[in-house]
Design a protein around this motif. Structure first.
Motif, PDB file in Angstrom:
ATOM      1  N   MET A 100       0.822  -1.217   0.000  1.00  8.96           N
ATOM      2  CA  MET A 100       0.000   0.000   0.000  1.00  8.96           C
ATOM      3  C   MET A 100       0.852   1.260   0.000  1.00  8.96           C
ATOM      4  O   MET A 100       0.471   2.274  -0.594  1.00  8.96           O
ATOM      5  CB  MET A 100      -0.915   0.010   1.222  1.00  8.96           C
ATOM      6  CG  MET A 100      -2.049  -0.983   1.146  1.00  8.96           C
ATOM      7  SD  MET A 100      -3.330  -0.491  -0.007  1.00  8.96           S
ATOM      8  CE  MET A 100      -4.574  -1.731   0.377  1.00  8.96           C
ATOM      9  N   VAL A 141      -5.656   1.339  -5.704  1.00  6.39           N
ATOM     10  CA  VAL A 141      -5.915   0.026  -5.121  1.00  6.39           C
ATOM     11  C   VAL A 141      -7.032  -0.679  -5.898  1.00  6.39           C
ATOM     12  O   VAL A 141      -6.941  -1.872  -6.217  1.00  6.39           O
ATOM     13  CB  VAL A 141      -6.303   0.173  -3.631  1.00  6.39           C
ATOM     14  CG1 VAL A 141      -6.824  -1.140  -3.071  1.00  6.39           C
ATOM     15  CG2 VAL A 141      -5.107   0.663  -2.815  1.00  6.39           C
ATOM     16  N   VAL A 157      -1.754  -8.570  -0.463  1.00  5.65           N
ATOM     17  CA  VAL A 157      -1.396  -7.265   0.095  1.00  5.65           C
ATOM     18  C   VAL A 157      -0.450  -7.490   1.268  1.00  5.65           C
ATOM     19  O   VAL A 157      -0.833  -8.074   2.289  1.00  5.65           O
ATOM     20  CB  VAL A 157      -2.642  -6.484   0.545  1.00  5.65           C
ATOM     21  CG1 VAL A 157      -2.246  -5.110   1.091  1.00  5.65           C
ATOM     22  CG2 VAL A 157      -3.627  -6.335  -0.623  1.00  5.65           C
ATOM     23  N   SER A 176      -5.135  -2.851   6.545  1.00  2.00           N
ATOM     24  CA  SER A 176      -6.048  -3.976   6.719  1.00  2.00           C
ATOM     25  C   SER A 176      -7.479  -3.589   6.374  1.00  2.00           C
ATOM     26  O   SER A 176      -8.205  -4.371   5.738  1.00  2.00           O
ATOM     27  CB  SER A 176      -5.985  -4.489   8.164  1.00  2.00           C
ATOM     28  OG  SER A 176      -4.763  -5.147   8.402  1.00  2.00           O
ATOM     29  N   THR A 215      -7.818  -3.326   2.630  1.00  3.48           N
ATOM     30  CA  THR A 215      -7.787  -4.668   2.060  1.00  3.48           C
ATOM     31  C   THR A 215      -9.112  -5.379   2.268  1.00  3.48           C
ATOM     32  O   THR A 215      -9.630  -6.052   1.373  1.00  3.48           O
ATOM     33  CB  THR A 215      -6.641  -5.487   2.677  1.00  3.48           C
ATOM     34  OG1 THR A 215      -5.405  -4.782   2.509  1.00  3.48           O
ATOM     35  CG2 THR A 215      -6.526  -6.855   2.028  1.00  3.48           C
ATOM     36  N   GLN A 223     -11.726  -7.061  -0.334  1.00  2.00           N
ATOM     37  CA  GLN A 223     -12.225  -8.424  -0.213  1.00  2.00           C
ATOM     38  C   GLN A 223     -13.741  -8.462  -0.294  1.00  2.00           C
ATOM     39  O   GLN A 223     -14.323  -9.339  -0.940  1.00  2.00           O
ATOM     40  CB  GLN A 223     -11.746  -9.045   1.110  1.00  2.00           C
ATOM     41  CG  GLN A 223     -10.253  -9.341   1.133  1.00  2.00           C
ATOM     42  CD  GLN A 223      -9.815  -9.950   2.451  1.00  2.00           C
ATOM     43  OE1 GLN A 223     -10.201  -9.491   3.524  1.00  2.00           O
ATOM     44  NE2 GLN A 223      -8.994 -10.979   2.391  1.00  2.00           N
ATOM     45  N   ILE A 267      -8.437 -11.402  -3.281  1.00  2.00           N
ATOM     46  CA  ILE A 267      -7.627 -10.516  -2.444  1.00  2.00           C
ATOM     47  C   ILE A 267      -7.256 -11.238  -1.151  1.00  2.00           C
ATOM     48  O   ILE A 267      -8.117 -11.777  -0.460  1.00  2.00           O
ATOM     49  CB  ILE A 267      -8.388  -9.214  -2.114  1.00  2.00           C
ATOM     50  CG1 ILE A 267      -8.963  -8.575  -3.386  1.00  2.00           C
ATOM     51  CG2 ILE A 267      -7.470  -8.251  -1.370  1.00  2.00           C
ATOM     52  CD1 ILE A 267      -7.944  -8.175  -4.416  1.00  2.00           C
ATOM     53  N   ASN A 301      -5.248 -10.776   2.555  1.00  2.00           N
ATOM     54  CA  ASN A 301      -4.650  -9.885   3.560  1.00  2.00           C
ATOM     55  C   ASN A 301      -3.522 -10.645   4.269  1.00  2.00           C
ATOM     56  O   ASN A 301      -3.514 -11.870   4.299  1.00  2.00           O
ATOM     57  CB  ASN A 301      -5.705  -9.448   4.572  1.00  2.00           C
ATOM     58  CG  ASN A 301      -5.304  -8.201   5.335  1.00  2.00           C
ATOM     59  OD1 ASN A 301      -4.255  -7.617   5.093  1.00  2.00           O
ATOM     60  ND2 ASN A 301      -6.145  -7.782   6.271  1.00  2.00           N
TER      61      ASN A 301
END
Length: 620
Positions: A254, A382, A398, A410, A413, A417, A427, A429
């Motif tokens: 990120m 993103v 990520v 988080s 992310t 998701q 995706i 995390n």
């Protein structure tokens, strides 16, 4: 803005949050956000209905047995190194031996610079490709890495592509870039006017985020055009991954996609909202309950806010009109987190509770128009990457970063998701198990996925920033976020892993990558999979190691049918030198701590020589 304004919105919502929760013990720092209850009968989201979560019978209580249990012999060097020629085995032995020589590792940058000067660019590159670069890097671009990827695939090992080019900055340059990127205009004008928590403010002595970090690359913000260029690099990496294999991963960070000021500020907002929930929960005598069982009674919440002087409950103006939270007369943590969900004006996200007044206040007094645009651009980048991953059939991983950025990372992310993991896991995390709150984060995020019916995707790692995090916490003056010792981190890793495995056994909608070089953890995972009857062919449990390390784990797993992946770095020789420098430093500790990999390499080399396989080449 008063908290009673959003309370009014909650009171106007439809009744009935009846999701049944499999609660996890302990406290929680998760940034997850809940949506509507099942009882509200919402239409399907993106073609996937919201499902009701049901109680789960833990596997540890009623263990299943599998008729054909899988056992893998990690001492079988013939299988472990079947993909390697003798020259590759010799190179591994040489590189790993060099990594144990302190003076070479400590002075590796100076020695590489001297070698380049003495040998010239062409000979230097040849030398690097015969040693460190050849061991840890797949090639210079997405075309040159294809032969290695295809060879590994032939032996059951996939790829997580990672373009590992980094800036080679001095410490002073890195500190300047970080301070410029993490301090807002309002803070520059009035540095003492805000009430920011010191953990979530930039500090020059820790501005060089590379300090004490050997296993993660670092991005420093320069401007928006550079972020666009880095996004394009990630897009190319996603396309290369899609072109090289049918089931690949691609890794992103990120901090490469925008100004880190927003990650710092949004992280602080998320943490302060959680602190306010804890405050209200304690007022209702629920602070010792399991985290997902802490439910705020709305009537008591109303009384508490009134006592704080927050204004009338029927105040019509409210910031959260877009939220329709179900009401059973209570609000749990996931409902609470969902209140932070306004994307019309990004700076609206940066509102924090004042515990003394009960009002919402801006984190900073002013945001410039350019800062607002920078925040939006990060979110847009993103989103673009997630869409490219879906279009190319690639899963997007990520990476985790420092704890002062991680709550925001988080949460962003998780939002990806919720949008992209409706039909399959796209995706993933990353959860760092050296953190004290790792289990809380995992359990709450799994519960969110269960309530909303999307696929949970996680990568479990031990963590890359331990020394830096501890030094920063001690010097700046906040609680050390790291577990006290390696054994505690191991327990945390296995606890998180077992929880997700149980979720996979229950729903088949969770997915996890066990990213570790620890052979005991891999054996623990295989044992649990056998107990739960989880087959490797279901592709729910993946394993991951770095290219050039722990082949005795990766290749036996792959040849036994388990989904296993190598983190595959690539990039031009000169531009991946910072990455190679870190690999040398990481391997110094790894190789000194264990002679196992070198011993296995010698065993296989001697077996081949004695067996007349002096010119062995892999066949695939």
């Amino acid at each position: 803005m008063s908290y009673t304004k959003f309370l009014a919105a909650l009171l106007r919502a439809n009744p009935g949050n009846v999701s049944k929760i499999r609660a996890a013990p302990g406290r929680c720092q998760s940034t997850a956000a809940s949506t509507k209850s099942q009882e509200e009968k919402d239409p399907p989201i993106d073609g996937c209905a919201v499902v009701e979560a049901l109680p789960v019978e833990l596997i540890s209580e009623t263990k299943k047995t599998q008729l054909n249990k899988i056992h893998i012999d990690f001492n079988n060097t013939q299988e472990a190194y079947r993909s390697k020629g003798n020259v590759e085995l010799l190179r591994s032995l040489l590189v790993f031996k060099l990594c144990t020589i302190d003076i070479l590792v400590e002075k590796n940058k100076e020695l590489m610079a001297l070698s380049k000067k003495v040998l010239g660019q062409w000979m230097f590159e040849k030398l690097m490709k015969m040693t460190f670069y050849g061991q840890f890097v797949a090639g210079e671009d997405h075309n040159s890495i294809k032969p290695l990827i295809q060879k590994n695939q032939a032996f059951g090992v996939g790829a997580v592509l990672d373009y590992s080019v980094e800036e080679d900055l001095t410490q002073e340059e890195a500190q300047k870039k970080e301070m410029d990127a993490c301090v807002s205009e309002a803070e520059k004008e009035s540095p003492a006017a805000d009430h920011r928590e010191k953990k979530y403010k930039a500090h020059r002595q820790f501005g060089d985020r590379r300090g004490g970090v050997t296993s993660a690359r670092t991005y420093f913000y320069a401007d928006e055009s550079k972020c666009d260029n880095q996004m394009e690099t990630f897009i190319n990496c996603i396309r290369a991954s899609g072109g090289a294999s049918a089931d690949g991963f691609s890794a992103i960070k990120m901090t490469a996609l925008g100004r880190p000021q927003f990650l710092l500020q949004f992280s602080e907002v998320l943490v302060k909202w959680r602190q306010f929930f804890n405050f209200l929960s304690a007022q209702q005598g629920k602070s010792n309950m399991m985290v997902l069982e802490q439910k705020l009674e709305l009537k008591q919440l109303q009384e508490s806010l009134t006592e704080m002087g927050s204004g009338a409950v029927d105040d019509k103006e409210n910031w959260f009109t877009r939220e329709k939270l179900g009401l059973s007369g209570t609000i749990d943590l996931l409902d609470w987190n969902s209140l932070i969900n306004d994307t019309t004006k990004i700076s609206n996200l940066l509102m924090v509770p004042n515990l003394q007044t009960g009002h919402l206040e801006p984190l900073l007094n002013t945001f410039t128009a350019e800062e607002e645009r920078q925040m939006k651009r990060m979110l847009q980048r993103v989103d673009v990457l997630a869409k490219h991953a879906m279009e190319n059939g690639v899963r997007l991983m990520v990476d985790a970063e420092q704890t002062y950025f991680q709550p925001a990372i988080s949460r962003l992310t998780l939002e990806m998701q919720r949008k992209f993991n409706r039909e399959k896991p796209i995706i993933f995390n990353t959860y760092q198990c050296y953190l004290k709150d790792a289990y809380d984060n995992v359990t709450v995020d799994v519960e969110l996925s269960r309530r909303e019916g999307w696929y949970f995707g996680a990568k479990l790692v031990r963590g890359a920033y331990m020394y830096q995090e501890r030094d920063r916490a001690k010097e700046i003056g906040y609680e050390d976020p790291i577990n006290p010792d390696y054994e505690a981190t191991n327990r945390m890793y296995h606890k998180c892993l077992e929880y997700v495995l149980e979720e996979i056994e229950h729903s088949r909608k969770a997915n996890i990558m066990v990213a570790t070089h620890n052979e005991d953890t891999v054996k623990f995972t295989l044992e649990k999979m056998n107990e739960m009857g989880l087959s490797p062919t279901e592709n729910k449990v993946y394993f991951g190691q770095l290219l050039g390390m722990c082949d005795q784990i990766s290749f036996p797993l792959g040849q036994a049918g388990f989904p296993v992946y190598k983190y595959v770095p690539y990039g031009p020789v000169n531009e991946v030198i910072p990455y190679l420098s870190r690999r040398a430093q990481e391997n110094r500790g790894f190789m000194k701590g264990s002679q196992r990999e070198r011993s296995l390499l010698w065993t296989e080399l001697k077996r081949r020589v004695l067996g007349g396989q002096i010119f062995y080449k892999p066949v695939y």
